[in-house]
Design a protein around this motif. Structure first.
Motif, mmCIF file in Angstrom:
data_model
loop_
_atom_site.group_PDB
_atom_site.id
_atom_site.type_symbol
_atom_site.label_atom_id
_atom_site.label_comp_id
_atom_site.label_asym_id
_atom_site.label_seq_id
_atom_site.Cartn_x
_atom_site.Cartn_y
_atom_site.Cartn_z
ATOM 1 N N ALA A 56 0.068 -0.874 -34.996
ATOM 2 C CA ALA A 56 -0.280 -0.430 -36.347
ATOM 3 C C ALA A 56 -1.568 0.392 -36.343
ATOM 4 O O ALA A 56 -2.400 0.257 -35.439
ATOM 5 N N PRO A 57 -1.763 1.241 -37.358
ATOM 6 C CA PRO A 57 -3.028 1.971 -37.472
ATOM 7 C C PRO A 57 -4.210 1.007 -37.493
ATOM 8 O O PRO A 57 -4.188 -0.001 -38.201
ATOM 9 N N GLY A 58 -5.226 1.313 -36.705
ATOM 10 C CA GLY A 58 -6.395 0.455 -36.610
ATOM 11 C C GLY A 58 -6.282 -0.641 -35.568
ATOM 12 O O GLY A 58 -7.262 -1.332 -35.282
ATOM 13 N N GLN A 59 -5.088 -0.811 -34.983
ATOM 14 C CA GLN A 59 -4.895 -1.873 -33.987
ATOM 15 C C GLN A 59 -5.504 -1.472 -32.646
ATOM 16 O O GLN A 59 -5.340 -0.346 -32.182
ATOM 17 N N ARG A 60 -6.200 -2.417 -32.034
ATOM 18 C CA ARG A 60 -6.759 -2.188 -30.708
ATOM 19 C C ARG A 60 -5.661 -2.328 -29.658
ATOM 20 O O ARG A 60 -4.865 -3.268 -29.702
ATOM 21 N N LEU A 61 -5.608 -1.381 -28.727
ATOM 22 C CA LEU A 61 -4.638 -1.422 -27.639
ATOM 23 C C LEU A 61 -5.340 -1.979 -26.403
ATOM 24 O O LEU A 61 -6.151 -1.298 -25.774
ATOM 25 N N ILE A 62 -5.037 -3.218 -26.084
ATOM 26 C CA ILE A 62 -5.719 -3.918 -24.997
ATOM 27 C C ILE A 62 -5.041 -3.577 -23.672
ATOM 28 O O ILE A 62 -3.820 -3.724 -23.523
ATOM 29 N N GLU A 63 -5.838 -3.114 -22.720
ATOM 30 C CA GLU A 63 -5.283 -2.644 -21.452
ATOM 31 C C GLU A 63 -4.445 -3.709 -20.758
ATOM 32 O O GLU A 63 -3.352 -3.423 -20.247
ATOM 33 N N ALA A 64 -4.932 -4.939 -20.724
ATOM 34 C CA ALA A 64 -4.198 -6.001 -20.024
ATOM 35 C C ALA A 64 -2.833 -6.239 -20.661
ATOM 36 O O ALA A 64 -1.832 -6.457 -19.956
ATOM 37 N N ASP A 65 -2.776 -6.182 -21.997
ATOM 38 C CA ASP A 65 -1.493 -6.366 -22.687
ATOM 39 C C ASP A 65 -0.537 -5.219 -22.371
ATOM 40 O O ASP A 65 0.662 -5.434 -22.136
ATOM 41 N N LEU A 66 -1.064 -3.989 -22.373
ATOM 42 C CA LEU A 66 -0.220 -2.834 -22.071
ATOM 43 C C LEU A 66 0.272 -2.875 -20.628
ATOM 44 O O LEU A 66 1.425 -2.517 -20.350
ATOM 45 N N MET A 67 -0.594 -3.305 -19.708
ATOM 46 C CA MET A 67 -0.182 -3.417 -18.304
ATOM 47 C C MET A 67 1.008 -4.365 -18.175
ATOM 48 O O MET A 67 1.969 -4.081 -17.456
ATOM 49 N N ARG A 68 0.946 -5.480 -18.902
ATOM 50 C CA ARG A 68 2.024 -6.466 -18.834
ATOM 51 C C ARG A 68 3.291 -5.942 -19.515
ATOM 52 O O ARG A 68 4.393 -6.045 -18.971
ATOM 53 N N GLU A 69 3.142 -5.372 -20.708
ATOM 54 C CA GLU A 69 4.305 -4.899 -21.459
ATOM 55 C C GLU A 69 4.998 -3.728 -20.771
ATOM 56 O O GLU A 69 6.230 -3.632 -20.771
ATOM 57 N N LEU A 70 4.201 -2.823 -20.193
ATOM 58 C CA LEU A 70 4.746 -1.597 -19.622
ATOM 59 C C LEU A 70 4.971 -1.683 -18.118
ATOM 60 O O LEU A 70 5.476 -0.728 -17.514
ATOM 61 N N GLN A 71 4.571 -2.824 -17.527
ATOM 62 C CA GLN A 71 4.717 -3.004 -16.081
ATOM 63 C C GLN A 71 4.057 -1.848 -15.327
ATOM 64 O O GLN A 71 4.669 -1.190 -14.473
ATOM 65 N N ALA A 72 2.789 -1.600 -15.671
ATOM 66 C CA ALA A 72 2.065 -0.468 -15.094
ATOM 67 C C ALA A 72 0.687 -0.916 -14.633
ATOM 68 O O ALA A 72 0.172 -1.951 -15.067
ATOM 69 N N SER A 73 0.087 -0.123 -13.767
ATOM 70 C CA SER A 73 -1.238 -0.432 -13.254
ATOM 71 C C SER A 73 -2.307 -0.104 -14.295
ATOM 72 O O SER A 73 -2.073 0.672 -15.232
ATOM 73 N N ARG A 74 -3.503 -0.676 -14.107
ATOM 74 C CA ARG A 74 -4.603 -0.402 -15.022
ATOM 75 C C ARG A 74 -4.951 1.089 -15.024
ATOM 76 O O ARG A 74 -5.210 1.681 -16.074
ATOM 77 N N GLY A 75 -4.945 1.705 -13.841
ATOM 78 C CA GLY A 75 -5.279 3.120 -13.762
ATOM 79 C C GLY A 75 -4.303 3.991 -14.535
ATOM 80 O O GLY A 75 -4.710 4.934 -15.230
ATOM 81 N N SER A 76 -3.001 3.685 -14.437
ATOM 82 C CA SER A 76 -1.989 4.467 -15.158
ATOM 83 C C SER A 76 -2.121 4.283 -16.664
ATOM 84 O O SER A 76 -1.987 5.236 -17.439
ATOM 85 N N VAL A 77 -2.386 3.039 -17.090
ATOM 86 C CA VAL A 77 -2.556 2.768 -18.517
ATOM 87 C C VAL A 77 -3.782 3.502 -19.048
ATOM 88 O O VAL A 77 -3.747 4.117 -20.121
ATOM 89 N N ARG A 78 -4.875 3.464 -18.303
ATOM 90 C CA ARG A 78 -6.094 4.149 -18.748
ATOM 91 C C ARG A 78 -5.876 5.655 -18.864
ATOM 92 O O ARG A 78 -6.360 6.288 -19.806
ATOM 93 N N GLU A 79 -5.149 6.226 -17.903
ATOM 94 C CA GLU A 79 -4.882 7.659 -17.951
ATOM 95 C C GLU A 79 -4.024 8.007 -19.164
ATOM 96 O O GLU A 79 -4.267 9.007 -19.850
ATOM 97 N N ALA A 80 -3.018 7.170 -19.458
ATOM 98 C CA ALA A 80 -2.172 7.412 -20.628
ATOM 99 C C ALA A 80 -2.991 7.340 -21.912
ATOM 100 O O ALA A 80 -2.855 8.190 -22.802
#
Length: 252
Positions: A56-80
């Motif tokens: 949602a608008p204003g929602q914080r996107l937490i890197e660790a959550d995105l890494m788990r949901e997207l099955q991606a590395s921290r570096g890839s998530v940060r670049e995205a």
């Protein structure tokens, strides 16, 4: 959208516009050049989550959550997230990270004015190409493939709406225009789904779509641009009413 404008004997449900173009000798459609990197795949998935309202608008996107949901590395998530920040889809806030961008009423007004101008131009250019290359039948057939068989509610209508608008942009054959409109679509899509909850809005929008489709198929550039601009003004009035109601709501 069965109005006699669209020949039903074409079934394009499993074809891309470009494959249909090859079969009908239609000039190939240009799209933005997007390398198939992991970062681009992650960007597309995060974008779609924002469009669908999962973020949602204003929602914080937490890197660790995105890494788990997207099955991606921290570096890839940060670049995205860095690239989404450059596009203005998220804000990169010191000590907080990425936050889904929250727009003001003026931001929405500005976006709609830009979208009206650019999509009006896209409709004009699509009509010019249809007239120049004899593409009325393939355009109508492709438009038919975007239509709902029945009214299946707000989410289905919103998907159909996005597909039809993208089809018109594709027929304009202008990659820079397509890329600019793609960035505008993200913050507006969530509110478009909410406005489409109203069945009368869906009916009105379908009628407006018919006018745009008919003008493009006829190769009438002036009428196509006018119909698209009128359609987007109506959409803007609905969406801005939702924005006003959200702004008036007390903060939680």
């Amino acid at each position: 959208m069965d109005d006699g404008l669209v020949p039903r004997h074409h079934d394009l449900s499993n074809k891309t516009v470009n494959s249909f173009a090859n079969e009908t000798r239609m000039p190939q459609i240009s799209r933005p050049n997007r390398p198939g990197t992991l970062a681009h795949e992650l960007i597309d998935r995060i974008r779609e989550a924002i469009v669908d309202g999962r973020y949602a608008p204003g929602q914080r996107l937490i890197e660790a959550d995105l890494m788990r949901e997207l099955q991606a590395s921290r570096g890839s998530v940060r670049e995205a997230l860095r690239r989404l920040g450059a596009e203005g889809i998220v804000d990169l806030v010191p000590n907080r990270g990425a936050v889904v961008r929250k727009l003001s009423r003026k931001d929405f007004c500005d976006l709609f004015r830009m979208r009206e101008a650019l999509e009006g131009l896209a409709a004009r250019m699509a009509a010019e190409r249809v007239a120049a290359h004899g593409l009325a039948e393939p355009f109508l057939a492709a438009a038919a493939a975007t239509a709902e068989a029945d009214d299946q509610g707000a989410a289905a209508f919103s998907r159909q709406n996005r597909t039809l608008h993208q089809l018109i942009v594709d027929f304009s054959d202008n990659a820079q225009l397509a890329e600019s409109l793609e960035q505008m679509r993200i913050p507006l899509a969530r509110l478009h789904i909410r406005s489409a909850v109203d069945a009368s809005y869906r009916d009105d929008s379908r009628d407006e779509h018919k006018a745009v489709i008919a003008a493009i198929a006829a190769g009438d550039a002036d009428a196509a641009e006018t119909a698209m601009r009128q359609h987007l003004r109506q959409a803007a009035s609905r969406v801005l009413a939702i924005v006003d109601s959200e702004l008036a709501r007390p903060a939680a």
